[in-house]
Enzyme design. Structure first.
Site, PDB file in Angstrom:
ATOM      1  N   ASN A 119       8.469  10.716  -6.362  1.00 34.72           N
ATOM      2  CA  ASN A 119       9.793  10.118  -6.529  1.00 34.72           C
ATOM      3  C   ASN A 119       9.970   8.904  -5.626  1.00 34.72           C
ATOM      4  O   ASN A 119      10.517   7.876  -6.047  1.00 34.72           O
ATOM      5  CB  ASN A 119      10.876  11.156  -6.225  1.00 34.72           C
ATOM      6  CG  ASN A 119      12.270  10.596  -6.450  1.00 34.72           C
ATOM      7  OD1 ASN A 119      12.664  10.314  -7.582  1.00 34.72           O
ATOM      8  ND2 ASN A 119      13.021  10.423  -5.362  1.00 34.72           N
ATOM      9  N   LYS A 131       0.828  -1.219   0.000  1.00 32.48           N
ATOM     10  CA  LYS A 131       0.000   0.000   0.000  1.00 32.48           C
ATOM     11  C   LYS A 131       0.860   1.266   0.000  1.00 32.48           C
ATOM     12  O   LYS A 131       0.762   2.120   0.885  1.00 32.48           O
ATOM     13  CB  LYS A 131      -0.965  -0.006   1.183  1.00 32.48           C
ATOM     14  CG  LYS A 131      -1.943  -1.176   1.169  1.00 32.48           C
ATOM     15  CD  LYS A 131      -2.915  -1.091   2.347  1.00 32.48           C
ATOM     16  CE  LYS A 131      -3.893  -2.251   2.343  1.00 32.48           C
ATOM     17  NZ  LYS A 131      -3.249  -3.539   2.680  1.00 32.48           N
TER      18      LYS A 131
END
Length: 229
Positions: free
Chosen positions: A70, A64
């Site tokens: 980034n 999750k």
């Protein structure tokens, strides 16, 4: 039961590698797909994931992910080195777009987690969402489709409506699967294996009904038979 076997994912929601290895050993060739989540991942489960892949099993990493773009992208790149078949991230549009770009050209199926199956309308209100669970699931599903994700994680109760949103090709992975008559535990939106498949699910995640069973192999076979039927 070949088709059902490919669609049953056993959740290794256990505290250590010894128990996880015992589950895998007991199930043998009956099961070909395993889920590894936070509990086991933080106890050496990522090394087990690599071992399972080497042994010809499929692995669903239920991590999750949700972070800045980034960080999500770099996390996906690291997961690619493990060889997992599926990876979850919370279905927030920016995170999904970053993950899809990082996984482009690979076989990794990225799954958007819509609304956790342990949450109901009251839980969402407490968390600050002024929307009912099904409506939020459908919104996240559409955002996942637009982002180019490989599939959706949702309750089987929402699988049919999600299928209408995402079309025929995306995977729909449903946790909260409970055989008829079994304890629901902390799950609030549950369904039997056969009913989940009829509703449009492609993969079923089953944890405690198998892992906690006195005879794990028999429990898995019973669920596979229900799926096959």
């Amino acid at each position: 039961m070949t088709n059902a076997r490919d669609r049953l994912i056993v959740g290794l929601d256990v505290p250590d590698l010894a128990i996880a290895s015992a589950v895998v050993s007991e199930l043998g060739d009956t099961v070909s797909f395993y889920k590894i989540g936070y509990q086991l991942a933080f106890a050496g489960g990522l090394d087990l994931a690599r071992e399972l892949v080497r042994d010809g099993k499929q692995v669903f990493l239920d991590l999750k992910l949700l972070d800045i773009d980034n960080t999500v992208a770099k996390g996906v790149e690291s997961v690619l080195g493990i060889g997992a078949s599926m990876l979850t991230l919370h279905a927030y549009p920016k995170a999904m777009r970053a993950a899809v770009e990082a996984a482009r050209g690979t076989d990794l199926c990225l799954l958007g987690v819509t609304v956790l199956t342990s949450m109901d309308a009251e839980d969402l209100r407490e968390a600050g969402y002024d929307i009912d669970p099904q409506a939020l699931v459908l919104r996240r599903a559409e955002q996942a489709r637009q982002a180019g994700m490989g599939g959706i994680v949702c309750s089987a109760a929402e699988a049919a409506s999600v299928r209408d949103v995402v079309g025929p090709d995306l995977a729909i992975v449903t946790p909260g699967i409970r055989p008829a008559g079994s304890d629901h535990g902390d799950q609030k939106r549950v369904m039997t294996p056969a009913d989940a498949l009829r509703s449009g699910a492609t993969h079923l995640v089953v944890g405690r009904p198998i892992v906690k069973a006195a005879d794990r192999k028999a429990a898995a076979l019973a669920i596979l038979a229900d799926m096959q039927a």
